[in-house]
Design a protein around this motif. Sequence first.
Motif, PDB file in Angstrom:
ATOM      1  N   ARG A 218     -33.152   3.123  30.104  1.00  0.00           N
ATOM      2  CA  ARG A 218     -34.434   3.711  29.714  1.00  0.00           C
ATOM      3  C   ARG A 218     -35.219   2.721  28.852  1.00  0.00           C
ATOM      4  N   ARG A 219     -36.524   2.713  29.038  1.00  0.00           N
ATOM      5  CA  ARG A 219     -37.379   1.800  28.274  1.00  0.00           C
ATOM      6  C   ARG A 219     -38.546   2.577  27.677  1.00  0.00           C
ATOM      7  N   CYS A 220     -38.853   2.246  26.433  1.00  0.00           N
ATOM      8  CA  CYS A 220     -39.967   2.886  25.734  1.00  0.00           C
ATOM      9  C   CYS A 220     -40.876   1.797  25.168  1.00  0.00           C
ATOM     10  N   LEU A 221     -42.148   1.846  25.525  1.00  0.00           N
ATOM     11  CA  LEU A 221     -43.150   0.896  25.044  1.00  0.00           C
ATOM     12  C   LEU A 221     -44.146   1.623  24.151  1.00  0.00           C
ATOM     13  N   VAL A 222     -44.413   1.045  22.991  1.00  0.00           N
ATOM     14  CA  VAL A 222     -45.435   1.579  22.084  1.00  0.00           C
ATOM     15  C   VAL A 222     -46.465   0.479  21.855  1.00  0.00           C
ATOM     16  N   MET A 223     -47.700   0.733  22.263  1.00  0.00           N
ATOM     17  CA  MET A 223     -48.776  -0.243  22.107  1.00  0.00           C
ATOM     18  C   MET A 223     -49.636   0.165  20.915  1.00  0.00           C
ATOM     19  N   VAL A 224     -49.900  -0.791  20.021  1.00  0.00           N
ATOM     20  CA  VAL A 224     -50.648  -0.514  18.793  1.00  0.00           C
ATOM     21  C   VAL A 224     -51.830  -1.479  18.704  1.00  0.00           C
ATOM     22  N   ASP A 225     -53.030  -0.939  18.563  1.00  0.00           N
ATOM     23  CA  ASP A 225     -54.218  -1.773  18.392  1.00  0.00           C
ATOM     24  C   ASP A 225     -54.337  -2.215  16.941  1.00  0.00           C
ATOM     25  N   VAL A 226     -54.543  -3.513  16.745  1.00  0.00           N
ATOM     26  CA  VAL A 226     -54.774  -4.074  15.416  1.00  0.00           C
ATOM     27  C   VAL A 226     -56.264  -4.031  15.081  1.00  0.00           C
ATOM     28  N   ASP A 227     -57.077  -4.358  16.068  1.00  0.00           N
ATOM     29  CA  ASP A 227     -58.533  -4.322  15.948  1.00  0.00           C
ATOM     30  C   ASP A 227     -59.090  -4.272  17.362  1.00  0.00           C
ATOM     31  N   ASP A 228     -60.354  -4.611  17.534  1.00  0.00           N
ATOM     32  CA  ASP A 228     -60.960  -4.547  18.865  1.00  0.00           C
ATOM     33  C   ASP A 228     -60.469  -5.663  19.776  1.00  0.00           C
ATOM     34  N   VAL A 229     -59.829  -6.687  19.195  1.00  0.00           N
ATOM     35  CA  VAL A 229     -59.436  -7.872  19.966  1.00  0.00           C
ATOM     36  C   VAL A 229     -57.943  -7.901  20.269  1.00  0.00           C
ATOM     37  N   ASN A 230     -57.113  -7.469  19.329  1.00  0.00           N
ATOM     38  CA  ASN A 230     -55.670  -7.678  19.421  1.00  0.00           C
ATOM     39  C   ASN A 230     -54.881  -6.371  19.404  1.00  0.00           C
ATOM     40  N   SER A 231     -53.746  -6.398  20.099  1.00  0.00           N
ATOM     41  CA  SER A 231     -52.764  -5.316  20.078  1.00  0.00           C
ATOM     42  C   SER A 231     -51.376  -5.942  20.138  1.00  0.00           C
ATOM     43  N   TYR A 232     -50.387  -5.243  19.590  1.00  0.00           N
ATOM     44  CA  TYR A 232     -48.995  -5.658  19.757  1.00  0.00           C
ATOM     45  C   TYR A 232     -48.211  -4.516  20.381  1.00  0.00           C
ATOM     46  N   LEU A 233     -46.983  -4.824  20.806  1.00  0.00           N
ATOM     47  CA  LEU A 233     -46.156  -3.827  21.476  1.00  0.00           C
ATOM     48  C   LEU A 233     -44.776  -3.777  20.858  1.00  0.00           C
ATOM     49  N   LEU A 234     -44.320  -2.576  20.567  1.00  0.00           N
ATOM     50  CA  LEU A 234     -42.927  -2.342  20.210  1.00  0.00           C
ATOM     51  C   LEU A 234     -42.204  -1.983  21.500  1.00  0.00           C
ATOM     52  N   ASP A 235     -41.186  -2.765  21.835  1.00  0.00           N
ATOM     53  CA  ASP A 235     -40.460  -2.627  23.098  1.00  0.00           C
ATOM     54  C   ASP A 235     -39.020  -2.236  22.792  1.00  0.00           C
ATOM     55  N   LEU A 236     -38.629  -1.044  23.244  1.00  0.00           N
ATOM     56  CA  LEU A 236     -37.271  -0.542  23.042  1.00  0.00           C
ATOM     57  C   LEU A 236     -36.616  -0.351  24.405  1.00  0.00           C
ATOM     58  N   PHE A 237     -35.451  -0.973  24.607  1.00  0.00           N
ATOM     59  CA  PHE A 237     -34.697  -0.783  25.850  1.00  0.00           C
ATOM     60  C   PHE A 237     -33.355  -0.170  25.471  1.00  0.00           C
ATOM     61  N   TRP A 238     -33.070   1.017  26.042  1.00  0.00           N
ATOM     62  CA  TRP A 238     -31.869   1.779  25.697  1.00  0.00           C
ATOM     63  C   TRP A 238     -30.907   1.801  26.882  1.00  0.00           C
ATOM     64  N   VAL A 239     -29.664   1.365  26.647  1.00  0.00           N
ATOM     65  CA  VAL A 239     -28.650   1.342  27.702  1.00  0.00           C
ATOM     66  C   VAL A 239     -27.337   1.879  27.141  1.00  0.00           C
ATOM     67  N   ARG A 240     -26.715   2.800  27.887  1.00  0.00           N
ATOM     68  CA  ARG A 240     -25.380   3.309  27.535  1.00  0.00           C
ATOM     69  C   ARG A 240     -24.450   3.120  28.723  1.00  0.00           C
ATOM     70  N   GLY A 241     -23.323   2.444  28.470  1.00  0.00           N
ATOM     71  CA  GLY A 241     -22.341   2.216  29.520  1.00  0.00           C
ATOM     72  C   GLY A 241     -22.330   0.770  29.970  1.00  0.00           C
ATOM     73  N   GLY A 242     -21.173   0.322  30.464  1.00  0.00           N
ATOM     74  CA  GLY A 242     -21.054  -1.047  30.937  1.00  0.00           C
ATOM     75  C   GLY A 242     -20.405  -1.953  29.913  1.00  0.00           C
ATOM     76  N   THR A 243     -20.146  -3.185  30.333  1.00  0.00           N
ATOM     77  CA  THR A 243     -19.456  -4.154  29.476  1.00  0.00           C
ATOM     78  C   THR A 243     -20.336  -5.315  29.044  1.00  0.00           C
ATOM     79  N   ASN A 244     -21.492  -5.485  29.651  1.00  0.00           N
ATOM     80  CA  ASN A 244     -22.470  -6.426  29.109  1.00  0.00           C
ATOM     81  C   ASN A 244     -23.877  -6.009  29.513  1.00  0.00           C
TER      82      ASN A 244
END
Length: 591
Positions: free
Chosen positions: A236-262
Amino acid sequence: RRYAAYDKHDLYRDYPKFRNCYTMCAKTRMLDTHTPHWGDSGKCMAMGTTGMTMPLQMMLRGYRVYGTPEVAREVWFSNGKKLDGIAGDIYDAEPQELLERVEGELNQQPGPFVSHNAGGYGQAALEAPSRKHPRGIAMYYGRTGGHGHEDRLAIDLLSNNVLMTPDMGYPLYTGHWPKRIGWTSHVISHNTCMVNDKGQDRSSFSGKTKLFADAGPVRVADVDGGKVYPDVSTYRRCLVMVDVDDVNSYLLDLFWVRGGTNHRLIQNGGGPEVETTGLTLTAQEGGTYAGKDVEFGEFYDGPSNWDYDGTGFMYLKDVEKSGPAERFAVDWKMLETWRTMPQDWEAHLRVHNLSPVDEVALCTGVPPEYKGAPERLRYMLRTRYGSGLNTQFVSVLEPYATEPFITSVRSLGTLSSDSDFGAAVEVVLADGRRDVILIRENEGKLEAGGLEMDGRVGFCRFEADRPVAQVLIEGTALRAGEVELRLPASAVRGKLAGWDDGNVENTLLKLDTALPESTLAGEYIIFDNAERSDASYLIESVVDAHTVGIGSNSLVERFVDENDYGKGFIYTIAEGDSFIIPLSASWERQE
């Protein structure tokens, strides 16, 4: 054309879903300019001006039948975003009348960009509203078989007029071309997560939306990728986009994995060189990521045909590795390979890593060798090893032009269990403002950085430790000092009581729960359905206390029997399916 004297069969009348053939391209576009190159489509880092379109004459036929503003807009896109040359044909009594009608539909100026989720296609697009400074990110969760790639939950970031996390696009050769099998179509070349050093299962039809919302300067897309790996309970992946101003934005990127060995989180950038901070890297002498004795393109762990289910590591070269690391950053300087930007143009993508990993590797990958495509791109692989792994990869993506707009990023704490992931992140901006973001996989309480939340997503922006903006999504309370946001409920929840699709222009959903008086138009209703496709729909209208309209969207999934249309349809949703309409609130200090 329709023939008025014959009414026994009518493709447009008898198959209302056909209408969406004329508007489907809009659901694949980002920022009115680009359709991401998922699967065998497009060329690496290539950008046009219209995204995917249909032939002009086809769109004109559709406009004659349906005559809606949405189809008129697609006529304009199909003609290269201009009206020159559009006219009727020799069978029209007044050929110019068609152009006048289309012009009338397009008379008003377009509004700000709006994020959109195309569940049937499988693409969630988060877009900042500014048309002067367009920027956005798409996440793909649709089909991966056939001409698809192993790209479930891959991302495509567009900012500063360049594709910053490019897909490989169409392979140089099709069929059993080894590089197509081991690289271009393989998960290893895509911006997503590899589990157990295997490719994704292409029989998985679609992921499912968990949350899609937009409030104030924050927008979020949370998607469950489905069963693309055996013995993995969460992908599962969750992206949160946040505007800093009218020109710039950043993204918080969360990737969730359960199970497996790598678990290997794969990240590229639109350039061949990177600068790093917080990493101590050691160059490998020769070989590839598969090992110093494995040559580039050498299939060392399986046959070079469609039975291949190996790592694809032999297509990553120029290897550098670091041991365990947690807080570091990698900065790509973008290439502008298609030479359409001014001489002084510059753009970067800086990825801030905030979660512990056992290994970091930097490698070079080679896109299909088309004219104009980059000769090589630098990849970062972040890996965790162990038995029965639970992994939460936490990153902040910062696309910028010449100067970074983020001073520092740090984790304020995480949650990680068999039932819930969560993270608290602080982002300090170059102008001194401080953002705190709280997020949970499931609704609940979380506190960090002077912010308390009961919900899924909480955001607060501070100036000199004074809150100046807040956003709460799918929650009931968010508090920073004396400033508090509250909602009477985090979401509207209930079950589907039925639907009415008699009006092709507006399918109506009947709900067993009374709707709140606050407007829900523009929000998404998300069903927990048993069918293979995602079932999330934009609410276009609220008809009454128990009924919402989702526009021309069809609920038809497929025929019961494709050889006997008389047996009817299978629908994407069914009576009794549970639904959620996430609610949100935003606040901004007014001086």
